[in-house]
Design an enzyme around this catalytic site. Structure first.
Site, PDB file in Angstrom:
ATOM      1  N   GLN A 126      -5.861  -3.234  10.692  1.00 54.89           N
ATOM      2  CA  GLN A 126      -4.765  -2.605  11.410  1.00 54.89           C
ATOM      3  C   GLN A 126      -5.199  -1.307  12.094  1.00 54.89           C
ATOM      4  OE1 GLN A 126      -0.705  -2.816   9.659  1.00 54.89           O
ATOM      5  NE2 GLN A 126      -1.776  -3.445   7.807  1.00 54.89           N
ATOM      6  N   ARG A 165       4.784  -7.602  10.986  1.00 57.45           N
ATOM      7  CA  ARG A 165       6.006  -6.800  10.812  1.00 57.45           C
ATOM      8  C   ARG A 165       7.174  -7.669  10.352  1.00 57.45           C
ATOM      9  NH1 ARG A 165       3.871  -3.101   9.320  1.00 57.45           N
ATOM     10  NH2 ARG A 165       2.053  -4.403   9.538  1.00 57.45           N
ATOM     11  N   LYS A 179       0.831  -1.216   0.000  1.00 56.87           N
ATOM     12  CA  LYS A 179       0.000   0.000   0.000  1.00 56.87           C
ATOM     13  C   LYS A 179       0.864   1.265   0.000  1.00 56.87           C
ATOM     14  CE  LYS A 179      -2.210  -1.080   3.812  1.00 56.87           C
ATOM     15  NZ  LYS A 179      -1.565  -2.368   4.061  1.00 56.87           N
ATOM     16  N   THR A 180       1.802   1.300   0.921  1.00 53.38           N
ATOM     17  CA  THR A 180       2.633   2.494   1.021  1.00 53.38           C
ATOM     18  C   THR A 180       3.490   2.639  -0.228  1.00 53.38           C
ATOM     19  OG1 THR A 180       2.632   2.197   3.410  1.00 53.38           O
ATOM     20  CG2 THR A 180       4.290   3.672   2.514  1.00 53.38           C
ATOM     21  N   ASP A 206      -2.211   7.764   3.770  1.00 50.75           N
ATOM     22  CA  ASP A 206      -1.825   6.398   4.154  1.00 50.75           C
ATOM     23  C   ASP A 206      -2.428   6.108   5.533  1.00 50.75           C
ATOM     24  OD1 ASP A 206      -0.650   3.939   3.956  1.00 50.75           O
ATOM     25  OD2 ASP A 206       1.423   4.627   4.180  1.00 50.75           O
ATOM     26  N   GLU A 207      -2.586   4.845   5.871  1.00 53.77           N
ATOM     27  CA  GLU A 207      -3.114   4.432   7.190  1.00 53.77           C
ATOM     28  C   GLU A 207      -4.444   5.139   7.475  1.00 53.77           C
ATOM     29  OE1 GLU A 207      -1.558   2.124   8.952  1.00 53.77           O
ATOM     30  OE2 GLU A 207       0.563   2.211   8.389  1.00 53.77           O
TER      31      GLU A 207
HETATM   32  N1  LIG Z   1       5.406  -5.552  -6.471  1.00 56.66           N
HETATM   33  C1  LIG Z   1       6.321  -5.713  -5.515  1.00 56.66           C
HETATM   34  N2  LIG Z   1       7.456  -6.381  -5.757  1.00 56.66           N
HETATM   35  C2  LIG Z   1       8.386  -6.564  -4.801  1.00 56.66           C
HETATM   36  N3  LIG Z   1       8.292  -6.089  -3.556  1.00 56.66           N
HETATM   37  C3  LIG Z   1       7.188  -5.398  -3.239  1.00 56.66           C
HETATM   38  C4  LIG Z   1       6.158  -5.181  -4.202  1.00 56.66           C
HETATM   39  N4  LIG Z   1       5.185  -4.447  -3.594  1.00 56.66           N
HETATM   40  C5  LIG Z   1       5.597  -4.238  -2.329  1.00 56.66           C
HETATM   41  N5  LIG Z   1       6.794  -4.799  -2.114  1.00 56.66           N
HETATM   42  C6  LIG Z   1       7.561  -4.784  -0.858  1.00 56.66           C
HETATM   43  O1  LIG Z   1       6.765  -5.369   0.164  1.00 56.66           O
HETATM   44  C7  LIG Z   1       6.982  -4.741   1.412  1.00 56.66           C
HETATM   45  C8  LIG Z   1       5.688  -4.230   1.984  1.00 56.66           C
HETATM   46  O2  LIG Z   1       5.253  -3.107   1.255  1.00 56.66           O
HETATM   47  P1  LIG Z   1       4.560  -1.864   1.961  1.00 56.66           P
HETATM   48  O3  LIG Z   1       5.295  -1.492   3.168  1.00 56.66           O
HETATM   49  O4  LIG Z   1       4.281  -0.866   0.925  1.00 56.66           O
HETATM   50  O5  LIG Z   1       3.211  -2.600   2.401  1.00 56.66           O
HETATM   51  P2  LIG Z   1       1.967  -1.999   3.161  1.00 56.66           P
HETATM   52  O6  LIG Z   1       0.781  -2.584   2.528  1.00 56.66           O
HETATM   53  O7  LIG Z   1       2.061  -0.537   3.218  1.00 56.66           O
HETATM   54  O8  LIG Z   1       2.166  -2.638   4.612  1.00 56.66           O
HETATM   55  P3  LIG Z   1       1.571  -2.150   6.016  1.00 56.66           P
HETATM   56  O9  LIG Z   1       0.121  -2.541   5.993  1.00 56.66           O
HETATM   57  O10 LIG Z   1       2.322  -2.928   7.021  1.00 56.66           O
HETATM   58  O11 LIG Z   1       1.758  -0.681   6.094  1.00 56.66           O
HETATM   59  C9  LIG Z   1       7.990  -3.646   1.146  1.00 56.66           C
HETATM   60  O12 LIG Z   1       9.276  -4.128   1.444  1.00 56.66           O
HETATM   61  C10 LIG Z   1       7.838  -3.388  -0.334  1.00 56.66           C
HETATM   62  O13 LIG Z   1       8.997  -2.845  -0.901  1.00 56.66           O
HETATM   63 MG   LIG Z   2       2.202   0.820   4.840  1.00 58.84          MG
END
Ligand SMILES: Nc1ncnc2c1ncn2[C@@H]1O[C@H](COP(=O)(O)OP(=O)(O)OP(=O)(O)O)[C@@H](O)[C@H]1O
Ligand SMILES: [Mg+2]
Length: 800
Positions: free
Chosen positions: A277, A662, A52-53, A236-237
């Protein structure tokens, strides 16, 4: 409730060819759809680690790269300062842009920026300072004392929560509904507190938000200006936004309270979140904002991201299984293409001390396997747990870093130094005045201070301006203090921030004071660190005297800026001069703001390879190779304050979900049979959350249920438990009405209502019994120590 209607638009055709940009190369189809969404409002609702981020950051880069928006046209809200910085770092790696001019930050940071730019319209002094939570509490205590408010009936902390809660709901004192005499008193305090803050030129965190909301609401030109400016708003969040934050976003995006669109609001708002979350309900967060957003913003596009890129299978399976026990969910699924990876390791120790020792050993092993210490995180539910862990790490000479806890800018000696600095900026800041008027001690007693406060109140002056009203020796001492501050202020003219701080440290007497203190060495070191912090603030952020405000014409030239109000400043530098007067925030004022806003998520020693310690709350959004979740015990995780009600327990489970997700590669969970907490030894049962994890994903490092001594009653289990067939306190067993207390089987020798004796807590009455076998426990009311849950297999109880 399902937010996902039939119009799931994951496949919304991107209006720009994907292949055109290397930025888009590594995205999966859903992520690509999200990054390249056409202008319009959208919700990305997806589980942990699904990117997402990353999607948000990539979208910002893509929008700029394809010329759809200039950096000034973007507003991105992150949950922590750390996340904002990370986003900026990632952006600079993707594109050659000046991220400093971009509005990326926390709600508080962005509101501060708005208020700095429009302080006059916001009815604030240009030098307004920010009260952190600690300062806010002491300001409230001071007020309550002044007005002789009974602090047993109205504890200061409660008043603080009341005020913060009202502000989060966007309510001024006159708007708060009064239902009782107590309410009336609280509202009165709120009103007095507001007047005090206004007089002193300070704003608390809630005020930053509310004041900037009102600024936009009450000034059409300002509102329309920013509505035209921020074409792309991203949050975000989103699941942890409160009512006022949501209203703020609505205002900026041109939605009126009645749900209409203002002509200036043609922007697109993308909200990103994960209902699983949502962990800040206690601070006013409202998951309901998601559903409101879909409705009120007429969201046509909702995107699900279902692939988790962070964790191995066993970790993800554990998270999925756990969270499936919650009933209030919007429903998402999450899978990983990485294999199962290692099992989740579970460890039971005899004491919290032994738990910490084991962790240190395990970390040594991880280090031998080549894992960096900064990739090891220890998570705990409550800050009080960190002390034992810190001691173990310290004794083993393992570098570590604590997020949260007592943050650098919250340490007493730093707060003292900052108080002197704040008085230089704003002589009317009474909170700072009181903090240092007699620190280091200079013979000004409580009585004289009271006299001064009375005189100041009677004359409607600040404490600084009222000193001449106090006579005698005390009056002379007070005048000398004020004279010292005034002289220091004059001396700071024309010198650098670093020199100002050094001057204050020397002339305030702080350094000398701590030199005389046998345990003052650490404090002096911290004060010196303050000089370094100021230095790096100046060089990193470019906020020094010599920093040139960059001419940012770009925004004015960009097509997106059509219709911007030319009379309003284009604030692309946090230190941009006031459009009318040309006045800029002094580097000192900027540094003080930074100190107040820097909510501890970014401590010094960045770059050092240290083990990371933090609460689960603070870990949101972060990821680590190895994670230790400690204190997996009933009463601790889930926390005793939340476990008795259904919503509280669901929130605890979401917290556990955040903790588990995490971890990238290796996850540990541990609990202890005994634990010293708040000066008491507690005998806790292991957390019910273990029973909600898939057995196949776990590996017990200690025999499961080992270590419990036979109980004083030699009981053999056998009474009904509240657990469902699948183990676990299933959702059903916590649906209202609550589970009635269990009847004790005779073999235990314990019954509800029975009197028992415990060698620490003394005599008590059994309130209820629960569980069987080694899990049996009793809730006992000890007149002198309150109600406690005790593990029958550990606690030594004798019937009386
Ligand atoms: N398409 C992709 N290919 C490879 N790695 C990815 C891809 N998309 C995300 N990632 C990696 O996966 C991990 C999680 O991504 P991110 O932190 O953006 O998730 P999130 O959904 O924001 O998580 P959270 O809910 O914990 O905030 C990061 O290390 C990111 O770089
Ligand atoms: Mg995130």
């Amino acid at each position: 409730m399902s937010l996902f209607g039939s119009h799931d638009a994951s496949a919304g055709a991107p209006s720009f060819p994907a292949a055109a940009s290397p930025l888009l190369a590594n995205l999966n189809p859903e992520q690509l759809a999200a990054v390249t969404l056409p202008v319009g409002n959208a919700l990305i609702l997806a589980g942990a680690g699904s990117g997402k981020t990353r999607v948000l950051t990539t979208r910002i880069a893509w929008l700029m790269q394809t010329g759809q928006v200039s950096p000034g046209g973007i507003l991105a809200v992150t949950f922590t300062n750390k996340a904002a910085k990370e986003m900026m770092t990632r952006l600079t790696a993707m594109l050659p842009v000046n991220v400093r001019g971009m509005w990326i930050g926390t709600f508080h940071g962005l509101c501060n920026r708005l208020l700095r730019a429009h302080w006059k319209l916001a009815h604030l002094p240009s030098t307004f300072q920010i009260l952190d939570t600690q300062d806010q509490l002491s300001a409230i205590k001071r007020l309550m004392k002044q007005y002789n408010v009974d602090d047993e009936r109205f504890p200061a902390k409660q008043t603080q929560w009341f005020i913060a809660g009202a502000k989060e709901d966007g309510l001024r004192p006159r708007d708060v509904e009064v239902r009782s005499d107590d309410d009336r008193k609280k509202v009165e305090l709120y009103q007095l507190y507001e007047e005090q803050c206004q007089r002193e030129g300070v704003v608390d965190f809630g005020e930053l938000m509310l004041r900037s909301y009102e600024l936009l609401r009450d000034n059409d030109a300002v509102r329309e200006h920013y509505q035209r400016r921020f074409r792309h708003i991203m949050i975000d969040e989103f699941q942890d936004t409160n009512r006022l934050q949501y209203a703020w976003i609505k205002m900026l995006s041109g939605r009126t309270a009645e749900g209409r669109f203002e002509p200036s609001g043609h922007n697109s708002v993308i909200a990103v979140g994960d209902d699983d979350q949502s962990i800040y309900a206690f601070r006013g967060a409202r998951v309901g904002n998601m559903a409101d957003f879909v409705r009120e913003f007429d969201v046509q596009r909702q995107i699900k991201l279902e692939q988790n890129y962070r964790s191995f299978g066993n970790i993800l399976d554990s998270a999925n299984a756990l969270i499936s026990n919650n009933t209030k969910r919007l429903g998402k699924s999450l899978r990983t293409e990485q294999g199962p990876g290692e099992p989740v390791r579970v460890y039971e120790s005899t004491s919290d001390f032994a738990e910490a020792q084991w962790m240190v050993e395990e970390m040594r092993q991880l280090a031998r396997e080549g894992i960096d210490r900064k990739e090891m995180a220890v998570l705990y539910r409550s800050n009080a747990q960190s002390r034992v862990i810190e001691t173990a790490l310290f004794n083993a000479a393992v570098p570590y870093r604590v997020y949260g806890g007592l943050r650098f800018f919250e340490r007493a000696e730093i707060k003292h130094a900052l108080a002197y600095l704040r008085l230089l900026e704003n002589k009317d800041d009474d909170t700072s005045f009181l903090r240092v008027v007699n620190f280091p001690p200079r013979g000004i007693g409580a009585r004289s201070i009271e006299q001064l406060q009375d005189a100041a109140r009677a004359a409607g002056h600040s404490l600084h301006d009222a000193v001449s009203a106090v006579g005698g020796k005390a009056g002379a001492n007070l005048s000398a203090f004020v004279a010292k501050i005034d002289v220091l202020r004059e001396q700071t003219v024309g010198i650098s921030l670093r020199e100002i701080i050094e001057l204050v440290l020397d002339h305030s007497g702080l350094i000398e004071h701590y030199k005389a203190d046998r345990e003052g060495a650490d404090r002096i070191e911290n004060l010196e660190e303050l000089v370094n912090a100021a230095e790096s603030f100046v060089t990193q952020e470019g906020f020094g005297r010599d920093a040139v405000a960059l001419p940012v014409d770009e925004l004015r030239q960009s097509p997106a800026s059509q219709g911007l109000d030319p009379s309003l400043p284009v604030i692309d530098e946090p230190l941009a001069p006031d459009a009318e007067t040309g006045e800029t925030l002094s580097p000192l004022a900027a540094f003080l703001t930074h100190a107040a806003l820097e909510s501890g998520d970014n401590q010094a020693q960045a770059g050092q390879d240290a083990v990371q310690l933090m609460t689960v709350h603070a870990a949101k959004g972060l990821e680590f190779d190895c994670v230790f979740i400690t204190g997996m015990e009933e009463g601790l995780f889930p926390h005793e304050n939340s476990m008795s009600d259904f919503d509280g327990l669901e929130e605890e489970r979401r917290l556990m979900y955040v903790a588990i997700t995490r971890a990238r590669q290796r996850l540990y969970m541990s609990h202890s049979q005994t634990r010293m907490l708040h000066g008491q030894t507690r005998y806790n049962l292991k957390s019910r959350f273990y029973d909600e994890l898939p057995e196949g994903a776990l590996k017990w490092l200690t025999p499961k249920n080992q270590g419990f001594a036979p109980s004083a009653f030699g009981y053999g289990g056998g009474y009904a438990t509240s657990r469902g067939a699948g183990g676990g306190y299933s959702k059903d067993s916590f649906a209202s009405p609550p589970v009635p207390p269990q009847k004790a089987a005779p073999s235990h020798g314990l019954r509800s209502g029975m009197q028992v004796f415990h060698n620490k807590f003394g005599e008590g009455t059994v309130v209820s019994l629960e569980g069987s076998g080694d899990d049996a426990r009793a809730q006992i009311n000890f007149p002198r120590h309150g109600v406690k849950w005790l593990a029958l297999s550990v606690a030594k109880l004798t019937p009386v």
